[in-house]
Design a protein around this motif. Sequence first.
Motif, mmCIF file in Angstrom:
data_model
loop_
_atom_site.group_PDB
_atom_site.id
_atom_site.type_symbol
_atom_site.label_atom_id
_atom_site.label_comp_id
_atom_site.label_asym_id
_atom_site.label_seq_id
_atom_site.Cartn_x
_atom_site.Cartn_y
_atom_site.Cartn_z
ATOM 1 N N VAL A 38 0.829 -1.218 0.000
ATOM 2 C CA VAL A 38 0.000 0.000 0.000
ATOM 3 C C VAL A 38 0.854 1.254 0.000
ATOM 4 N N GLU A 39 1.800 1.328 0.918
ATOM 5 C CA GLU A 39 2.595 2.549 1.110
ATOM 6 C C GLU A 39 3.773 2.605 0.133
ATOM 7 N N ILE A 40 3.452 2.408 -1.133
ATOM 8 C CA ILE A 40 4.472 2.462 -2.191
ATOM 9 C C ILE A 40 3.932 3.320 -3.331
ATOM 10 N N GLU A 41 4.828 3.748 -4.192
ATOM 11 C CA GLU A 41 4.438 4.690 -5.255
ATOM 12 C C GLU A 41 3.483 4.058 -6.265
ATOM 13 N N ASP A 42 3.661 2.766 -6.526
ATOM 14 C CA ASP A 42 2.779 2.053 -7.452
ATOM 15 C C ASP A 42 2.071 0.948 -6.666
ATOM 16 N N PRO A 43 1.036 1.292 -5.906
ATOM 17 C CA PRO A 43 0.473 0.361 -4.922
ATOM 18 C C PRO A 43 -0.354 -0.757 -5.551
ATOM 19 N N TYR A 44 -0.408 -1.870 -4.834
ATOM 20 C CA TYR A 44 -1.263 -2.983 -5.237
ATOM 21 C C TYR A 44 -2.718 -2.731 -4.862
ATOM 22 N N CYS A 45 -2.956 -1.893 -3.845
ATOM 23 C CA CYS A 45 -4.309 -1.625 -3.360
ATOM 24 C C CYS A 45 -4.257 -0.381 -2.472
ATOM 25 N N THR A 46 -5.432 0.127 -2.086
ATOM 26 C CA THR A 46 -5.447 1.293 -1.191
ATOM 27 C C THR A 46 -5.570 0.892 0.268
ATOM 28 N N SER A 47 -6.044 -0.324 0.513
ATOM 29 C CA SER A 47 -6.090 -0.807 1.901
ATOM 30 C C SER A 47 -6.048 -2.323 1.892
ATOM 31 N N VAL A 48 -5.495 -2.876 2.959
ATOM 32 C CA VAL A 48 -5.455 -4.320 3.127
ATOM 33 C C VAL A 48 -5.853 -4.608 4.566
ATOM 34 N N GLU A 49 -6.864 -5.455 4.728
ATOM 35 C CA GLU A 49 -7.405 -5.648 6.071
ATOM 36 C C GLU A 49 -7.967 -7.053 6.231
ATOM 37 N N PHE A 50 -7.747 -7.623 7.413
ATOM 38 C CA PHE A 50 -8.305 -8.926 7.758
ATOM 39 C C PHE A 50 -9.672 -8.751 8.415
ATOM 40 N N TYR A 51 -10.578 -9.680 8.126
ATOM 41 C CA TYR A 51 -11.881 -9.742 8.796
ATOM 42 C C TYR A 51 -12.089 -11.181 9.255
ATOM 43 N N THR A 52 -12.466 -11.347 10.508
ATOM 44 C CA THR A 52 -12.719 -12.689 11.019
ATOM 45 C C THR A 52 -14.195 -12.836 11.340
ATOM 46 N N SER A 53 -14.824 -13.854 10.781
ATOM 47 C CA SER A 53 -16.221 -14.164 11.087
ATOM 48 C C SER A 53 -16.238 -15.297 12.098
ATOM 49 N N GLN A 54 -16.926 -15.067 13.202
ATOM 50 C CA GLN A 54 -16.919 -16.046 14.282
ATOM 51 C C GLN A 54 -18.017 -17.078 14.067
ATOM 52 N N ARG A 55 -17.695 -18.077 13.275
ATOM 53 C CA ARG A 55 -18.582 -19.216 13.026
ATOM 54 C C ARG A 55 -18.140 -20.367 13.921
ATOM 55 N N ILE A 56 -18.742 -21.544 13.742
ATOM 56 C CA ILE A 56 -18.353 -22.678 14.585
ATOM 57 C C ILE A 56 -16.885 -23.017 14.346
ATOM 58 N N ARG A 57 -16.421 -22.826 13.129
ATOM 59 C CA ARG A 57 -15.003 -22.729 12.828
ATOM 60 C C ARG A 57 -14.828 -21.376 12.171
ATOM 61 N N THR A 58 -13.966 -20.559 12.718
ATOM 62 C CA THR A 58 -13.873 -19.178 12.258
ATOM 63 C C THR A 58 -13.463 -19.103 10.790
ATOM 64 N N GLU A 59 -13.931 -18.056 10.124
ATOM 65 C CA GLU A 59 -13.532 -17.765 8.752
ATOM 66 C C GLU A 59 -12.625 -16.537 8.780
ATOM 67 N N ILE A 60 -11.560 -16.583 8.000
ATOM 68 C CA ILE A 60 -10.644 -15.446 7.893
ATOM 69 C C ILE A 60 -10.689 -14.930 6.462
ATOM 70 N N LYS A 61 -10.934 -13.639 6.325
ATOM 71 C CA LYS A 61 -10.918 -13.019 4.994
ATOM 72 C C LYS A 61 -9.887 -11.903 4.992
ATOM 73 N N LEU A 62 -9.017 -11.929 4.012
ATOM 74 C CA LEU A 62 -8.066 -10.843 3.804
ATOM 75 C C LEU A 62 -8.527 -10.076 2.574
ATOM 76 N N SER A 63 -8.880 -8.815 2.771
ATOM 77 C CA SER A 63 -9.479 -8.024 1.702
ATOM 78 C C SER A 63 -8.501 -6.965 1.201
ATOM 79 N N PHE A 64 -8.302 -6.958 -0.107
ATOM 80 C CA PHE A 64 -7.480 -5.938 -0.766
ATOM 81 C C PHE A 64 -8.441 -5.038 -1.542
#
Length: 1004
Positions: A314-340
Amino acid sequence: MAANFKQVQQIDVNGHKITKFRSSQTGLSVVHVENEGPIVNGYFTLATESFDDDGCPHTLEHLVFLGSELYPYKGVLDGLANRALANGTNAWTDVDHTAYTIATAGIEGFLNIMPIYIDHILYPTMTEAAYYTEVHNINGDGENAGVVYCEMQGRENSAGSIMDLCRQRIMYPESSGYRYETGGLMLNLRSLEAEKIRQYHRDYYRPDNLCLIISGVVDHGKLLAALGPVEERIISKGPLPPMKRPWVDSPQAPLMSETTKTIVTFPSEDEDMGEVAINWFGAPITDFLTFQALDIVETYLTDSAVSVLQKEMVEIEDPYCTSVEFYTSQRIRTEIKLSFDSVPTEKLEEVEPKFFAILDKIVKEGFDMDRMAAVIKREKLKLLDRLETDHMTLAWPCLVHSLYGKKDDSDLAGFTNDLDNLDKVATFDNATWVKYLREYYVDSKRATVIAKPSAAHAAKQAEDEANRIEEQRKRLGEKKLKELEEALQKHQAQNDIPVPAEIFDNFPIPDVKGIEMIKVITGRSQPDKHFDNEVQKHIDSDPAKVPYFIEYDHIKSEFVELTLFFTSTDLPSHLRPYLDIYFDSFYSLPLVDPATGKETPFEQVVKLLDQDTVSRACGVGVGGMFRQLALVILKTEKAKYSEGIAWLQKMTWHTRFDIERLKVITTKLLNDIPQQKRDGSRMSKACMDVITYDHEKSNIASLNIFQQSKFLADVLKQLEKEPEVVVKALTELREILTRPANIHVQVQGNILQQNEPKAAWVKNFGAKETSATLAPIPFSSQVWSEAGKAPGKKGFVVNMPSIESSFASHVARGPTDFLDPDYAALLVLAECLDTLEGPFWKQLRGSGAVYGANLRVDVEAGFLSFTIYRSPDALRAYNLAAKIVEDYASGKTKFTKQELEGAKASIVYRIVRKEETISGAATEAFVNQVLKKVSANYNKEFLERVQAVTPEQMQHAMDKYLRNVFSADNSIVVVTSATTKVKDISEGFKKIGFQLETKNIDDI
């Protein structure tokens, strides 16, 4: 019946008691989370599991509010909720649960409304008429409508929804409820029948599947006593058959057997930016230590400009994305999503390989353990801060526990006490962290979803929908369409049978005096006769002379929050558009020591800031108001009061505008714009701002997305060719903003524990002498455009191929003074009209004309606005609203005594809610006394004015203000619409007197 409830668990989380009760007769559960403050929050939660895309959980959530066995009237629940000092009720449907919410000012109203709310949840009427208007119908124009249908029409084809459904289909088999769209897909909603929803209610809406989670100041004896009649009623219904516990007793989905990559498209005229999401399964929900460890890994990877993913992607002159963030959904087995987010389309395929190259390097070289220690320490401080400032910090894990916790509740502490696990993970060595990284991210099977923007998709979607509607009209024919419109009117009439007045009259409105507010004691840096209290005396005992205006708002907190408010009135027009770049870079530039000239790189600055602060923020505007102000906020532990002040001084005056950093920040801002331009609601507001504000004097206009789109592109070119021009502009902007006369300061925290409340500022912030008079606080109403000064006839209809519905904003002039004698009456009038189950709700939302409609009185901006949110036809919705208003204005329709009382009671809640937490109460003290220039008792005095409002005063406000919103001669309109409706909407508004321009979203 209160004796049926047995305490099954009680725990303490950093001084907050959590107590759980369960009825031995009905299985009904109650959780009380102890939180100080005047608001009592309720989350009445059921585990809900669905095995198709019909949307039964979501449609049922809507039907619950349309009447119960004991109260068989649509609107009675929200009408009574207002009298309980609430702002109606609400709910949400997630994949694994449905939660019904209520928040009241004080406990008395909460205990009064709770049994009635539970009756609606357990015993709703679910009539055919309710289904017809609330879920799905076809109106007389041959268009599909209904409240739920409108909602999903606005959601289903967004990038996020398309990606989520793709992820669910890949990660879960057909036998898993996690696979499906619980909101309901439009195709399914068009064929769903009411009886299926009723059966779903019988299956899941049972007392032994209902958990009442209540947060606030509550007496347990009174709470359980209030549930006595509920218990009696449940028992009178007879025993229920055994129930399989949702999710817990269902077959568990296997882990993914292979790694997949799927490319989907989403409708968008702008094809520059797409999205990428990488999805994994995490730990089982009850593996609390692993859950905490993974949360720390994700924070380490993404939390700031120096975290490895931000730094390299992100913090580069030619970025891959404007934000990168993890989201965890608390299911019976948790789900992890990494969003670009906002990924340039040419880089969509490069994101995943780059990410895993970064992880591989960490696996080989290990983690930076000094930074890891700092991350864990800061996360613990942030958690302690949230325990003070956000009641959901403990209410949410209690909700998750109700879904997945053990039947005997012995693991409640595991779900709620993250503090212990933070201490445990702080002892992990590098090898342990690498093990977690490998097991759950590097070596684990994953589902990657790449979403590409597509103008062709948008065009085909619009064409397909137009053809479907046209075919539907032909198939039905004029006679059937007329019958459908008559059926809609008939069902609406059945839903709108008036609630007997005695139901409202028999429901008492609590005495406002019984609400216990959070105490804030204010002092000022200069002796002030208005503040004769222990805090002012403590401040005065510090002999230091501070040349700045500082307000000290004392609360009982372990933290201190420092805020600088900058007045931007003096900024020339060519500098004003730089405000976003300036504040986005504020905390991430290199520092220069003024004495030695030595420079500290920005990466080191960010690391040091992370060590000394709990949170920090900056930007333009205060809580959606006062957008001619800019502010910088920094929160520290109370022991680091002086360090916090020193940081503000350094970042305000001693950063260097580094060219490379400015390129990175400007690129990020520019790349975020295409995603924003896909939001119909946001764009209708942005277009309205283009029309109503002066582009030279107004921050709102200068920072408007349409102006910034061109401005940021130009800045990037200048940074390449003439960077000194940009640096000069930012330097001038800083010099103007940071003049002592332009700075107001607020300190909120435990002031009495600070030995040097003033001297700390002299030592650490500087003592720049100034004879200049403190700049007055500017209002947005002072920077109107000519159209804003005299609204009338103007506006846009904006073509947005990325949306399937329409959104609208209608604006006229309103009061501009918080002491205006018409303000209270206008607010009560607006509340009467658009309160939950008020006229707008019943006739607009109830007919399926809109998902939401709202009146807003914005005194700081000086505008009265009417907004339409997600409508199949914004013109039809506007005409319906205009008729409603005219009927009240002419006296054809009148507000009842009960409606007037309910509106006034609801306003009580809205005002008290501003002071729900200690930080909220301290902020409100400053906003009132410094920004609004009213007394510390303004909220109390205003509530008295609200209570005194008469029908005559409301009529005056109607004639003077509200009628103008629905008059072409006195209002401005902006509609953002799906392509298929643009022509009809534009022509329709012209017929009623508006002179609207039709534009494409990229032409504004």
